[in-house]
Design a protein around this motif. Structure first.
Motif, PDB file in Angstrom:
ATOM      1  N   LEU A 203       4.836   0.304   8.835  1.00 10.72           N
ATOM      2  CA  LEU A 203       3.833  -0.099   9.432  1.00 10.72           C
ATOM      3  C   LEU A 203       3.685  -1.866   9.758  1.00 10.72           C
ATOM      4  O   LEU A 203       3.505  -2.456   8.563  1.00 10.72           O
ATOM      5  N   ILE A 204       3.938  -2.167  10.983  1.00 13.75           N
ATOM      6  CA  ILE A 204       4.000  -3.680  11.119  1.00 13.75           C
ATOM      7  C   ILE A 204       2.578  -4.138  11.306  1.00 13.75           C
ATOM      8  O   ILE A 204       2.050  -3.857  12.399  1.00 13.75           O
ATOM      9  N   PRO A 205       2.184  -5.331  10.648  1.00 11.23           N
ATOM     10  CA  PRO A 205       0.873  -5.877  10.996  1.00 11.23           C
ATOM     11  C   PRO A 205       0.950  -6.985  12.110  1.00 11.23           C
ATOM     12  O   PRO A 205       1.934  -7.613  12.345  1.00 11.23           O
ATOM     13  N   THR A 206       0.163  -6.842  13.099  1.00  9.13           N
ATOM     14  CA  THR A 206       0.014  -7.972  14.096  1.00  9.13           C
ATOM     15  C   THR A 206      -0.788  -8.980  13.907  1.00  9.13           C
ATOM     16  O   THR A 206      -0.758 -10.038  14.404  1.00  9.13           O
ATOM     17  N   GLY A 207      -1.551  -8.978  12.903  1.00 10.99           N
ATOM     18  CA  GLY A 207      -2.343 -10.381  12.523  1.00 10.99           C
ATOM     19  C   GLY A 207      -3.399 -10.432  13.406  1.00 10.99           C
ATOM     20  O   GLY A 207      -4.255 -11.363  13.483  1.00 10.99           O
ATOM     21  N   ILE A 208      -4.172  -9.501  14.154  1.00  5.35           N
ATOM     22  CA  ILE A 208      -5.157  -9.494  15.152  1.00  5.35           C
ATOM     23  C   ILE A 208      -6.021  -8.162  15.105  1.00  5.35           C
ATOM     24  O   ILE A 208      -5.450  -7.301  14.760  1.00  5.35           O
ATOM     25  N   ALA A 209      -7.388  -8.342  15.423  1.00  2.19           N
ATOM     26  CA  ALA A 209      -8.153  -7.472  15.706  1.00  2.19           C
ATOM     27  C   ALA A 209      -8.964  -7.622  17.081  1.00  2.19           C
ATOM     28  O   ALA A 209      -8.823  -8.921  17.444  1.00  2.19           O
ATOM     29  N   VAL A 210      -9.312  -6.524  17.845  1.00  5.01           N
ATOM     30  CA  VAL A 210      -9.762  -7.164  19.130  1.00  5.01           C
ATOM     31  C   VAL A 210     -11.105  -6.427  19.326  1.00  5.01           C
ATOM     32  O   VAL A 210     -11.472  -5.430  18.539  1.00  5.01           O
ATOM     33  N   GLU A 211     -11.788  -6.856  20.474  1.00  2.46           N
ATOM     34  CA  GLU A 211     -13.136  -6.126  20.833  1.00  2.46           C
ATOM     35  C   GLU A 211     -12.830  -6.000  22.406  1.00  2.46           C
ATOM     36  O   GLU A 211     -12.725  -6.889  23.178  1.00  2.46           O
ATOM     37  N   LEU A 212     -12.740  -4.789  22.711  1.00  8.53           N
ATOM     38  CA  LEU A 212     -12.558  -4.412  24.068  1.00  8.53           C
ATOM     39  C   LEU A 212     -13.805  -4.704  24.977  1.00  8.53           C
ATOM     40  O   LEU A 212     -14.805  -4.870  24.273  1.00  8.53           O
ATOM     41  N   PRO A 213     -13.695  -4.913  26.170  1.00  3.27           N
ATOM     42  CA  PRO A 213     -14.699  -5.157  26.982  1.00  3.27           C
ATOM     43  C   PRO A 213     -15.968  -4.220  27.031  1.00  3.27           C
ATOM     44  O   PRO A 213     -17.037  -4.733  27.470  1.00  3.27           O
ATOM     45  N   GLY A 214     -15.903  -3.163  26.635  1.00  4.11           N
ATOM     46  CA  GLY A 214     -17.006  -1.958  26.431  1.00  4.11           C
ATOM     47  C   GLY A 214     -16.536  -0.819  26.409  1.00  4.11           C
ATOM     48  O   GLY A 214     -15.268  -0.405  25.972  1.00  4.11           O
TER      49      GLY A 214
END
Length: 157
Positions: free
Chosen positions: A47-58
């Motif tokens: 499991l490779i971490p990407t170092g990001i989290a996101v909030e999708l537009p909706g």
């Protein structure tokens, strides 16, 4: 439309920028947020971490994490789950579960692009349980049935 990206600094490993590589790219490249190279042995999943989290537009959008074609064809590394699904209400770190389907150990370097994120619209449906479905020319023909003639009796030619 905006994709909000939160950079997660863990163990002093800054995440690489999330970016389209060309004007025509469909996916945003995701990179390995690791402090030192990792080796993935044949048949192994890491499991490779990407170092990001996101909030999708909706809620009418989904994030889909796909393998990078070059990594898959040249290095025999693909995503263990096929395609990752990021729901609009998920706020945790994005990971890429890389699977080595080759015969040689493969190495992932810090900052190496390991997957791509495609944001797409979705259509939420109302589920209706029924006792019968509408007719179609294909009917119940599955796995490889398209393109072949299906006779009225159900025989395939």
């Amino acid at each position: 439309m905006q994709l909000k990206v939160k950079r997660l600094e863990k163990s002093g490993v800054p995440p690489m920028p999330v970016a389209y590589q060309t004007e025509g790219s469909a996916g945003l490249d995701l990179a390995a947020a690791i402090s030192e190279p990792l080796e993935i042995n044949p048949g192994e999943v890491i499991l490779i971490p990407t170092g990001i989290a996101v909030e999708l537009p909706g809620p009418e959008f989904v994030g889909l994490v796909f393998a990078r074609s070059g990594l898959s064809t040249r290095e025999q590394l693909g995503l263990a789950n096929g395609v990752g699904v990021i729901d609009s209400d998920y706020r945790g770190e994005i990971h890429a579960p890389l699977y080595n389907f080759g015969k040689q150990p493969r190495r992932i370097e810090p900052g190496q692009r390991v997957a791509q994120l495609v944001v797409m619209p979705i259509c939420r449906v109302e589920v209706a349980y029924v006792t019968q479905l509408g007719e179609s020319r294909r009917g119940e023909g599955g796995f490889g049935s398209t393109g072949r003639l299906i006779e009225p009796e159900g025989n395939v030619r």
